[in-house]
Design an enzyme around this catalytic site. Structure first.
Site, short mmCIF file in Angstrom:
data_model
loop_
_atom_site.label_atom_id
_atom_site.label_comp_id
_atom_site.label_asym_id
_atom_site.label_seq_id
_atom_site.Cartn_x
_atom_site.Cartn_y
_atom_site.Cartn_z
N ARG A 129 39.29 26.29 -28.49
CA ARG A 129 38.87 26.66 -29.83
C ARG A 129 40.01 26.70 -30.85
O ARG A 129 39.81 26.36 -32.01
CB ARG A 129 38.17 28.03 -29.80
CG ARG A 129 36.80 27.97 -29.17
CD ARG A 129 36.20 29.35 -29.06
NE ARG A 129 34.83 29.27 -28.56
CZ ARG A 129 34.09 30.32 -28.27
NH1 ARG A 129 34.58 31.53 -28.42
NH2 ARG A 129 32.86 30.17 -27.83
N GLU B 171 31.49 24.14 -21.79
CA GLU B 171 32.03 24.43 -23.11
C GLU B 171 33.52 24.11 -23.13
O GLU B 171 34.12 23.77 -22.10
CB GLU B 171 31.77 25.89 -23.49
CG GLU B 171 30.29 26.19 -23.66
CD GLU B 171 29.99 27.62 -24.05
OE1 GLU B 171 28.83 27.91 -24.36
OE2 GLU B 171 30.92 28.45 -24.04
N HIS C 287 36.39 35.35 -35.06
CA HIS C 287 35.35 35.48 -34.04
C HIS C 287 35.66 36.49 -32.95
O HIS C 287 34.81 37.27 -32.56
CB HIS C 287 35.12 34.10 -33.42
CG HIS C 287 34.01 34.06 -32.41
ND1 HIS C 287 32.71 34.42 -32.71
CD2 HIS C 287 34.02 33.71 -31.10
CE1 HIS C 287 31.95 34.27 -31.64
NE2 HIS C 287 32.71 33.86 -30.64
N ARG D 70 41.36 32.90 -25.91
CA ARG D 70 40.22 33.11 -25.02
C ARG D 70 39.46 31.81 -24.79
O ARG D 70 39.12 31.10 -25.73
CB ARG D 70 39.26 34.13 -25.63
CG ARG D 70 37.97 34.33 -24.83
CD ARG D 70 37.06 35.31 -25.52
NE ARG D 70 36.42 34.72 -26.69
CZ ARG D 70 35.20 34.19 -26.68
NH1 ARG D 70 34.50 34.14 -25.57
NH2 ARG D 70 34.68 33.71 -27.79
N HIS E 125 36.36 31.10 -34.48
CA HIS E 125 35.38 30.15 -33.94
C HIS E 125 35.33 28.96 -34.89
O HIS E 125 35.24 29.12 -36.11
CB HIS E 125 33.99 30.80 -33.84
CG HIS E 125 33.06 30.03 -32.96
ND1 HIS E 125 32.52 28.82 -33.35
CD2 HIS E 125 32.58 30.27 -31.72
CE1 HIS E 125 31.74 28.36 -32.38
NE2 HIS E 125 31.77 29.22 -31.39
#
Length: 537
Positions: free
Chosen positions: A289, A121, A350, A385, A243
């Site tokens: 992100r 990811e 998110h 994060r 997100h």
């Protein structure tokens, strides 16, 4: 009639962190696990992607640490990062021992081994995300919940909304420990007293403070607000992760399109089919992100469009259905066949990267009070994060907190008898429209003024509005019986105020905090720590 309960450990929150802690405490202890709705209402159940961990022989602790530090924008606590990553393998092995059905690697199965499939990811340099298809959270939650049901010493209590923590300081007693909590039983309407030697906040984050969010309805920052009122410091609440890809459809409430799609080759496109991420970052769709979310936000505002599109249709149909069955079925419900067409997506709030300050055992500033999971601020995430590190944090810190509780237990005496909740001066409300109005107003101005891109002027406006709301809510709270809506609004407004204060104090752009007035990053990275008026009393 309100009731009085006594436990060794009171766990407020029934997600991955709370259940993991309860299951890592011995069967001799009496444990209560509270859920303010049904047990599966938390964020864990809906997590799709997986858990990041160093599991493959080609991967290393140093690589995972380096990736996390890079994604965190210079604000990660390296000690916390290393602690988490070094304990990642044993945390995953514990989950496997519990029976979590992680997806196996088909190629290795054919070769005669039984290795697990790992995906990659955004921000990760290796494939290190262990998962259960695209419904990892549900697989983990159902497995842990089954074990909790089997433990006679664990009481799983639904429809319980924590109102406030009870501390010796509040009772006028020496010592300063947290000794319990007042909890609304939604089935009776009464506020019960829960007395405990240890109280654990595992209440999740505060993404519901925004108008658009991938989180379930309960993500209202309850633990953060209760800890702040009790006298705990909070940190880095300006860093709210959006997100990049939530399904854009009028009937699709809070459905997240897992980042694993981009890990497997999905690309982001404009309505005309043009791919745009390479213009913003060399890592394109696999950038962290915050970069992807800002790029989408920029293109939507530049073109005046409602959404962008995520396209994985170039992959074989069988591959898509096997790896992403949940996304495939859910999109199909709305007439979108992801094997043939792109998915309309928008960014949505998110994850709350900041929270209640804790150490490596999950201990807060108040003895006897722990915070784990998204409620806490461990220093792992820094200013942003990295994908799938959050579930890992839940397991590592929950297990560490359980060990610390066990070590502390012999030295902790029985708490004093606690007073019952006093509802003698309040009445039933006939003005719940005020709660609904304030709830909507709060979430809308937070989205408009404290969102993906910020300015000082917007933050000042938001602070003015939230202060007025706090005064209105406090007056309402003082005069009427508590309800879940009122408790959540009170907590959400308090956390919104803390977020705004944190954002106003950061005179730079870093990670998830991007402001047009201070677009550069300062050379001296520092955490934003807010200290409550009652800290140290």
């Amino acid at each position: 009639m309100s009731r009085h309960f006594q436990y060794d450990a009171l766990v407020i929150g029934s997600g991955a962190a709370g259940l993991t802690l309860a299951l890592n405490l011995p069967a001799a202890l009496r444990i209560a696990v509270l859920s303010k709705g049904d047990l599966a209402n938390g964020s864990t159940y809906w997590a799709q992607g997986g858990v990041a961990a160093v599991l493959d022989n080609s991967d290393t602790v140093e690589s995972h640490v380096a990736d996390t530090l890079d994604a965190g924008g210079g604000l990660c606590n390296e000690e916390a990062v290393r602690f988490t990553v070094e304990h990642s393998r044993e945390a995953i092995h514990w989950l496997i021992e519990q029976g979590v059905p992680f997806t196996r690697d088909e190629a290795d199965r054919e070769a005669g081994s039984f290795e697990y499939h790992l995906t990659r990811e955004g921000g990760h340099s290796h494939r290190r995300i262990i998962h259960a298809a695209d419904a990892t959270g549900a697989a983990i939650f159902n497995t842990l919940l089954s074990h909790a049901h089997d433990r006679s010493n664990i009481d799983l209590l639904q429809q319980r909304v924590a109102v406030d923590l009870i501390t010796e300081r509040k009772l006028g007693l020496p010592g300063g420990r947290c000794v319990g909590a007042y909890v609304l039983d939604r089935t009776t309407g009464e506020v019960d007293t829960f007395q405990a030697k240890f109280v654990i906040l595992a209440t999740g984050g505060a993404a519901k403070v925004y108008l658009y969010t991938s989180n379930p309805d309960g993500a209202c920052g309850d633990g953060i607000a209760m800890a702040w009122r009790a006298g705990c410091r909070v940190g880095n609440l300006e860093f709210n992760q959006f997100h990049p890809t939530c399904l854009y459809h009028p009937k699709a409430k809070s459905f997240l399109i897992t980042e694993a799609l981009r890990g497997e080759g999905a690309v982001l496109k404009l309505p005309n089919g043009e791919r745009f991420m390479p213009r913003f970052d060399s890592r394109a769709e696999l950038a962290p992100r915050d970069i992807v979310a800002r790029a989408i936000d920029h293109e939507m505002k530049r073109l005046g469009i409602d959404c962008v599109f995520l396209d994985i249709s170039q992959k074989p149909t069988a591959f898509i259905k096997h790896h992403f069955p949940t996304v495939y079925e859910r999109c199909l419900e709305f007439g979108i066949d992801i094997t043939k067409e792109a998915i309309p997506v928008v960014p949505a709030a998110h994850y709350t990267c900041g929270g209640v300050l804790v150490d490596q055992a999950g201990r807060t500033d108040i003895p006897g009070l722990y915070a784990i999971g998204e409620t806490s601020f461990t220093g792992l995430h820094g200013a942003n994060r990295m994908a799938s590190n959050s579930l890992l944090e839940c397991f590592v810190y929950a297990r560490a907190a359980a060990q610390d509780i066990l070590a502390e237990l012999p030295s902790v005496g029985s708490p004093p008898l606690l007073p019952t909740w006093d509802a003698s001066q309040v009445t039933d409300s006939d003005e719940d429209v005020i709660i609904a109005h304030n709830w909507d107003e709060l979430r809308r101005f937070m989205w408009d003024y404290v969102g993906i891109v910020r300015t000082t002027k917007r933050l000042v406006r938001a602070q003015h509005r939230v202060r007025l709301l706090l005064a209105e809510i406090d007056e309402f709270y003082s005069n009427y019986k508590v309800s879940r809506d009122l408790i959540e609004l009170r907590n959400l407004a308090m956390v919104a105020d803390l977020m705004i204060r944190s954002a106003m104090s950061r005179k730079e752009s870093r990670g998830l905090h991007f402001t047009l007035d201070f677009p550069e990053q300062r050379p001296d990275p520092i955490d934003t720590i807010l200290v409550p008026p009652t800290y140290g009393d």
